[in-house]
Scaffold this motif. Sequence first.
Motif, PDB file in Angstrom:
ATOM      1  N   ARG A  32      58.218  37.873 -34.438  1.00 37.24           N
ATOM      2  CA  ARG A  32      58.926  38.616 -33.385  1.00 37.24           C
ATOM      3  C   ARG A  32      60.197  37.557 -33.429  1.00 37.24           C
ATOM      4  O   ARG A  32      61.356  38.317 -33.016  1.00 37.24           O
ATOM      5  CB  ARG A  32      58.435  38.297 -31.882  1.00 37.24           C
ATOM      6  N   LEU A  74      62.349  39.273 -35.869  1.00 32.66           N
ATOM      7  CA  LEU A  74      62.986  40.796 -35.707  1.00 32.66           C
ATOM      8  C   LEU A  74      63.983  40.543 -34.484  1.00 32.66           C
ATOM      9  O   LEU A  74      64.990  41.305 -34.589  1.00 32.66           O
ATOM     10  CB  LEU A  74      61.967  41.439 -34.852  1.00 32.66           C
ATOM     11  N   CYS A  91      62.868  51.055 -36.130  1.00 34.11           N
ATOM     12  CA  CYS A  91      61.710  50.192 -36.067  1.00 34.11           C
ATOM     13  C   CYS A  91      61.348  49.879 -37.595  1.00 34.11           C
ATOM     14  O   CYS A  91      61.145  48.992 -38.176  1.00 34.11           O
ATOM     15  CB  CYS A  91      60.544  50.496 -35.338  1.00 34.11           C
ATOM     16  N   SER A 117      54.126  47.366 -34.993  1.00 36.25           N
ATOM     17  CA  SER A 117      54.181  48.083 -33.633  1.00 36.25           C
ATOM     18  C   SER A 117      53.776  47.174 -32.385  1.00 36.25           C
ATOM     19  O   SER A 117      54.486  47.147 -31.371  1.00 36.25           O
ATOM     20  CB  SER A 117      53.321  49.329 -33.586  1.00 36.25           C
ATOM     21  N   HIS A 143      54.192  43.855 -32.107  1.00 32.13           N
ATOM     22  CA  HIS A 143      55.302  42.943 -31.956  1.00 32.13           C
ATOM     23  C   HIS A 143      56.401  43.525 -30.999  1.00 32.13           C
ATOM     24  O   HIS A 143      56.766  42.918 -30.347  1.00 32.13           O
ATOM     25  CB  HIS A 143      55.666  42.350 -33.201  1.00 32.13           C
ATOM     26  N   TYR A 144      56.835  44.830 -31.543  1.00 32.08           N
ATOM     27  CA  TYR A 144      57.739  45.580 -30.981  1.00 32.08           C
ATOM     28  C   TYR A 144      57.315  45.642 -29.358  1.00 32.08           C
ATOM     29  O   TYR A 144      58.318  45.754 -28.470  1.00 32.08           O
ATOM     30  CB  TYR A 144      58.146  46.858 -31.607  1.00 32.08           C
ATOM     31  N   ARG A 145      56.231  45.985 -29.140  1.00 25.88           N
ATOM     32  CA  ARG A 145      55.637  46.283 -27.854  1.00 25.88           C
ATOM     33  C   ARG A 145      55.891  45.217 -26.868  1.00 25.88           C
ATOM     34  O   ARG A 145      56.215  45.041 -25.816  1.00 25.88           O
ATOM     35  CB  ARG A 145      54.273  46.778 -27.886  1.00 25.88           C
ATOM     36  N   ARG A 183      59.439  44.386 -26.074  1.00 23.63           N
ATOM     37  CA  ARG A 183      59.874  45.311 -25.223  1.00 23.63           C
ATOM     38  C   ARG A 183      59.415  45.234 -23.750  1.00 23.63           C
ATOM     39  O   ARG A 183      60.041  45.069 -22.658  1.00 23.63           O
ATOM     40  CB  ARG A 183      59.396  46.920 -25.441  1.00 23.63           C
ATOM     41  N   THR A 243      63.619  43.445 -25.688  1.00 28.73           N
ATOM     42  CA  THR A 243      64.480  44.581 -26.327  1.00 28.73           C
ATOM     43  C   THR A 243      64.496  45.948 -25.493  1.00 28.73           C
ATOM     44  O   THR A 243      63.535  45.943 -24.342  1.00 28.73           O
ATOM     45  CB  THR A 243      63.480  44.814 -27.595  1.00 28.73           C
ATOM     46  N   THR A 294      63.845  49.802 -26.299  1.00 26.06           N
ATOM     47  CA  THR A 294      63.407  50.726 -27.323  1.00 26.06           C
ATOM     48  C   THR A 294      63.525  52.127 -26.845  1.00 26.06           C
ATOM     49  O   THR A 294      63.245  52.453 -25.819  1.00 26.06           O
ATOM     50  CB  THR A 294      62.008  50.679 -27.833  1.00 26.06           C
ATOM     51  N   ARG A 302      62.303  55.486 -33.598  1.00 25.60           N
ATOM     52  CA  ARG A 302      62.476  54.585 -32.481  1.00 25.60           C
ATOM     53  C   ARG A 302      63.418  53.686 -32.703  1.00 25.60           C
ATOM     54  O   ARG A 302      63.452  52.889 -33.690  1.00 25.60           O
ATOM     55  CB  ARG A 302      61.116  53.859 -32.211  1.00 25.60           C
ATOM     56  N   VAL A 355      65.689  50.260 -31.699  1.00 28.99           N
ATOM     57  CA  VAL A 355      65.596  49.108 -30.984  1.00 28.99           C
ATOM     58  C   VAL A 355      66.791  48.163 -30.992  1.00 28.99           C
ATOM     59  O   VAL A 355      67.488  48.024 -31.897  1.00 28.99           O
ATOM     60  CB  VAL A 355      64.367  48.382 -31.684  1.00 28.99           C
TER      61      VAL A 355
END
Length: 107
Positions: free
Chosen positions: A26, A29, A41, A56, A58-60, A63, A68, A70, A77, A79
């Motif tokens: 993370r 990112l 993404c 996915s 890690h993005y959640r 967020r 972040t 999104t 998506r 970001v």
Amino acid sequence: MRELPQPATEAIQLVEVLRALADPVRLELVQRLAMTGEDSCNGLGGDLDVHQTTLSHHYRVLREAGVTLTTVQGRSRLVRLRRGDLDARFPGLLDSVLDGARSAVGD
């Protein structure tokens, strides 16, 4: 374009932000987002050695912690960092974390 659920600026919690940034993937990112501004993404983490489902996740986490933003644009998506919101809640935190991460790479 629609945004996915995320905390309002005043609801961003320091513990959740730090927990999100504590993971090396993370943090990578976030470093990439700091350089690019906004990316898809797939474009941002496509070359990391992480399964798509893990990416996915890690993005959640980023967020939901308020790190972040999104947005959904068709099937993509996009970001970007919530730099302004993070600086409003915790002045200098993001810059300190990014500076520390850059320094650690040089060690």
